[in-house]
Write a protein that holds these residues in place. Structure first.
Motif, short mmCIF file in Angstrom:
data_model
loop_
_atom_site.label_atom_id
_atom_site.label_comp_id
_atom_site.label_asym_id
_atom_site.label_seq_id
_atom_site.Cartn_x
_atom_site.Cartn_y
_atom_site.Cartn_z
N THR A 207 -3.36 -1.16 2.41
CA THR A 207 -4.57 -1.36 1.60
C THR A 207 -5.25 -2.66 2.02
OG1 THR A 207 -3.50 -0.30 -0.30
CG2 THR A 207 -5.48 -1.59 -0.75
N GLY A 208 -6.53 -2.59 2.32
CA GLY A 208 -7.29 -3.80 2.62
C GLY A 208 -6.88 -4.51 3.88
N CYS A 209 -6.57 -3.75 4.93
CA CYS A 209 -6.20 -4.35 6.23
C CYS A 209 -7.20 -3.84 7.27
CB CYS A 209 -4.77 -3.96 6.61
SG CYS A 209 -3.52 -4.51 5.43
N PRO A 210 -8.36 -4.46 7.38
CA PRO A 210 -9.47 -3.91 8.18
C PRO A 210 -9.20 -3.87 9.68
CG PRO A 210 -9.99 -6.12 7.38
CD PRO A 210 -8.74 -5.71 6.69
N ASN A 211 -8.25 -4.66 10.19
CA ASN A 211 -7.99 -4.68 11.62
C ASN A 211 -6.96 -3.65 12.07
OD1 ASN A 211 -9.72 -6.77 12.77
ND2 ASN A 211 -8.58 -8.17 11.43
N LEU A 212 -6.40 -2.90 11.11
CA LEU A 212 -5.52 -1.79 11.47
C LEU A 212 -6.35 -0.53 11.62
CD1 LEU A 212 -2.47 -2.39 9.09
CD2 LEU A 212 -2.63 -2.90 11.53
N GLU A 213 -5.83 0.44 12.40
CA GLU A 213 -6.56 1.70 12.58
C GLU A 213 -6.82 2.38 11.26
OE1 GLU A 213 -4.58 2.80 16.90
OE2 GLU A 213 -5.04 4.40 15.48
N ALA A 214 -5.81 2.31 10.38
CA ALA A 214 -5.98 2.89 9.04
C ALA A 214 -6.07 1.74 8.05
CB ALA A 214 -4.81 3.80 8.70
N GLU A 215 -7.27 1.39 7.65
CA GLU A 215 -7.45 0.27 6.71
C GLU A 215 -6.83 0.59 5.36
OE1 GLU A 215 -11.03 -2.33 4.62
OE2 GLU A 215 -11.48 -0.92 6.24
N SER A 216 -6.80 1.88 5.04
CA SER A 216 -6.24 2.30 3.76
C SER A 216 -5.42 3.57 3.98
CB SER A 216 -7.35 2.55 2.75
OG SER A 216 -6.81 2.98 1.52
N PHE A 217 -4.17 3.57 3.52
CA PHE A 217 -3.30 4.73 3.68
C PHE A 217 -2.19 4.67 2.65
CE2 PHE A 217 0.56 6.72 5.31
CZ PHE A 217 0.10 8.00 5.59
N GLY A 218 -1.77 5.84 2.16
CA GLY A 218 -0.63 5.93 1.27
C GLY A 218 0.09 7.25 1.51
N GLY A 219 1.33 7.18 1.96
CA GLY A 219 2.09 8.40 2.24
C GLY A 219 3.31 8.08 3.08
N THR A 220 3.93 9.11 3.64
CA THR A 220 5.12 8.90 4.46
C THR A 220 4.73 8.54 5.89
OG1 THR A 220 5.24 11.21 5.12
CG2 THR A 220 6.40 10.58 3.09
N VAL A 221 5.69 8.02 6.64
CA VAL A 221 5.45 7.70 8.04
C VAL A 221 5.08 8.97 8.80
CG1 VAL A 221 6.60 6.97 10.18
CG2 VAL A 221 6.85 5.61 8.08
N SER A 222 5.70 10.09 8.43
CA SER A 222 5.38 11.36 9.07
C SER A 222 3.90 11.71 8.88
CB SER A 222 6.26 12.47 8.49
OG SER A 222 5.93 13.72 9.05
N MET A 223 3.40 11.51 7.68
CA MET A 223 1.99 11.78 7.41
C MET A 223 1.09 10.81 8.19
SD MET A 223 2.44 12.31 3.29
CE MET A 223 0.68 12.34 2.95
N TYR A 224 1.55 9.56 8.35
CA TYR A 224 0.79 8.58 9.09
C TYR A 224 0.69 8.97 10.57
CZ TYR A 224 -0.75 3.92 10.61
OH TYR A 224 -1.44 2.87 11.15
N LYS A 225 1.80 9.52 11.11
CA LYS A 225 1.79 10.01 12.48
C LYS A 225 0.74 11.10 12.65
CE LYS A 225 6.68 9.29 13.67
NZ LYS A 225 7.95 10.00 13.99
N GLU A 226 0.77 12.07 11.73
CA GLU A 226 -0.17 13.18 11.81
C GLU A 226 -1.61 12.69 11.75
OE1 GLU A 226 2.83 16.25 9.43
OE2 GLU A 226 0.80 15.84 8.67
#
Length: 550
Positions: free
Chosen positions: A517-536
């Motif tokens: 949450t609130g990390c603008p320099n990451l590819e996903a500035e906002s995300f909530g879920g499992t690592v598997s979902m993040y991979k997808e």
């Protein structure tokens, strides 16, 4: 078929169905009876079943009493003590009383827990179902009709207790009594109670000559006590727990001189005594293991005799907001394991001798004015603007809140540390040795705006939970790819963070929960879920880029 969560052999299935039927299917009765027959042979099951069949369905307590009857005498007495005196009370103090009475409470409590007669909460308190509590109290009432409180072993109802203590006959059966009347109790009244081992007094006082009256007394709590103490020769020589908490007493209280004979005292709880500015002299309590001064708001000084308490394990001064310093002799407390100084807002430093306190397991310095610890903890000869922790090898938890500390060192020696929390350490720039905490399971770094980098974390093989929040200049977290034990990752408002995990070349489990949450320099500035979902999500992002010809 299952009973108590265990798969039963086929030849026990019919027996279990009969037990369920005879208990009426009541969850509490099933839990208690199931615990009773657990791992017992078939003959024991039949005995229990026969006992259940003799009791009508509606008499639930009588069914529960079958488990009580299976206890030995000591276990029964501890069960009755809990039912009458200690429901929702911390178990530690009660243990001291039982041990001094010749019981083996650790084993007995384990038996009671295994038989589902009691539970121990996360806050180390006794819990008991209302029906089991009522069963215990019914047993204490006895079979006389009408009940005769003079023949009870424990009087927990204050109104009944106050009526009984005034009667003239000798009451040798009574071992515990709770008094809540704001009146003066005389030595004559207590002379008729020769076997008291537990006494609770709320708002009352004593008057008269109490010589030889309290030879059996082990546990005494007296809250809302006035500054006056009218008794003489009080002298409870076998006392192990004394709790004059929530009272207006001070270090000048006359009662202190009456308790000097309590050479066996293990627990002294004078918490929430709002008028106390200095503690009493502790020289007469050399067996003391637990000292509680929590929320003595006006306390400014702990008596220097603290250094004599060589058996002290637990010292709690949390919330003593006017306490400015600790006695220099604290370094001699070699058995001290638990030290709580949180909310001692005027405490600016610890004595140099603190370096010799090497047995600590838990240390709370949150919301204090401490900016540096004696560097002798790190075997230096001057003060640093860093926390030196080299000599605290036994520490398993360390929390620091709202601190001006500028750095940590010596962390690498804390091989048993399981939890580290740094919260609002505004000037903290480095956490040297963080990557060597082999036992660390939980790491929280929150609102530490000057931390620009962290050690490589790849050796933290037991780390399960990591939360980094509002660390505004932190750019990378290295080594997470190697951590197979991670279950939860939080990155919140880390505006400079550019990298933390290579999900396509990582040992982190797919089930690990990830929140960004609130990390603008990451590819996903906002995300909530499992690592598997993040991979997808990242795979889909790459596909979209290819489709656009990027």
């Amino acid at each position: 078929m299952l009973l108590e969560g265990i798969l039963l052999p086929d030849d026990y299935v019919n027996l279990s169905r009969q037990i369920i039927s005879t208990t009426g299917g009541l969850p509490l009765a099933l839990e208690v009876i199931g615990s009773l027959v657990y791992r017992q042979n078939k003959a024991s099951w039949y005995d229990v079943l026969d006992n259940l069949r003799e009791i009508p369905h509606e008499k639930v307590q009588d069914k529960l009493k079958i488990s009580y009857n299976a206890l030995n005498h000591e276990q029964q007495q501890i069960f009755l003590d809990i039912a009458c005196l200690f429901v929702d009370k911390d178990k530690t103090n009660a243990l001291y009383m039982w041990k001094d009475c010749g019981f083996r409470p650790d084993h007995s409590i384990q038996v009671l827990v295994c038989m589902s007669l009691i539970k121990i909460t996360d806050h180390n308190k006794f819990w008991m179902h209302d029906q089991l509590r009522d069963l215990g109290r019914k047993i204490v009432h006895g079979d006389t009709r009408p009940t005769d409180p003079r023949k009870q072993s424990r009087l927990w109802d204050p109104e009944t207790a106050d009526n009984i203590i005034g009667t003239k006959e000798r009451k040798k059966h009574i071992e515990a009594i709770c008094l809540w009347e704001t009146r003066v109790y005389t030595s004559k009244e207590f002379s008729r109670l020769p076997n008291i081992r537990f006494l609770m007094l709320v708002g009352g006082n004593f008057s008269g000559d109490f010589e030889n009256h309290f030879s059996e007394l082990r546990y005494m709590t007296c809250t809302w006590v006035s500054r006056e103490f009218l008794a003489i020769n009080f002298h409870p020589s076998n006392l192990v727990v004394l709790k004059p908490s929530y009272s207006s007493i001070t270090e000048e209280w006359a009662g202190w001189s009456q308790f000097k004979v309590a050479k066996k005292l293990k627990v002294l709880d004078i918490s929430h005594c709002s008028n106390m500015t200095r503690t009493p002299n502790f020289s007469d309590y050399l067996s003391l293991e637990r000292l509680n001064l929590e929320d003595c708001k006006k306390l400014t000084e702990v008596d220097g005799s603290l250094k004599k308490l060589k058996c002290l394990i637990y010292f709690n001064a949390h919330g003593c907001e006017n306490l400015r310093e600790l006695p220099k002799g604290i370094g001699g407390l070699h058995k001290l394991k638990y030290l709580y100084l949180g909310r001692c807002e005027k405490l600016r430093k610890l004595p140099k001798s603190f370096a010799r306190v090497t047995s600590l397991v838990e240390l709370d310095l949150s919301h204090t004015a401490i900016t540096r610890l004696p560097d002798s903890i790190g075997n230096q000869n001057r003060f640093w603007k860093e926390v030196q922790l080299n000599r605290l090898e036994q520490l398993v938890e360390f929390d620091m809140y709202n601190s001006d500390l500028e750095g940590f060192s010596g962390l690498s020696n804390l091989k048993r540390l399981k939890r580290l929390t740094l919260h609002k350490c505004q000037n903290l720039t480095a956490i040297q040795g963080l990557g060597s905490l082999d036992s660390l399971e939980q790491l929280n770094i929150i609102i530490c705006p000057k931390i620009g980098s962290l050690d490589d974390l790849s050796n933290l093989k037991k780390l399960q939970f990591l939360k980094i929040s509002s660390c505004e200049v932190l750019q990378a977290v290295k080594g997470l790819d190697e951590l197979e034990t991670l279950t939860t990752l939080f990155f919140v408002n880390c505006r400079s963070l550019k990298s933390f995990l290579n999900v396509f070349n990582s040992k982190v489990l797919d089930e690990c929960f990830l929140n960004i949450t609130g990390c603008p320099n990451l590819e996903a500035e906002s995300f909530g879920g499992t690592v598997s979902m993040y991979k997808e999500r990242k795979v889909r992002g790459k596909r979209r880029k290819r489709n656009r010809g990027v």
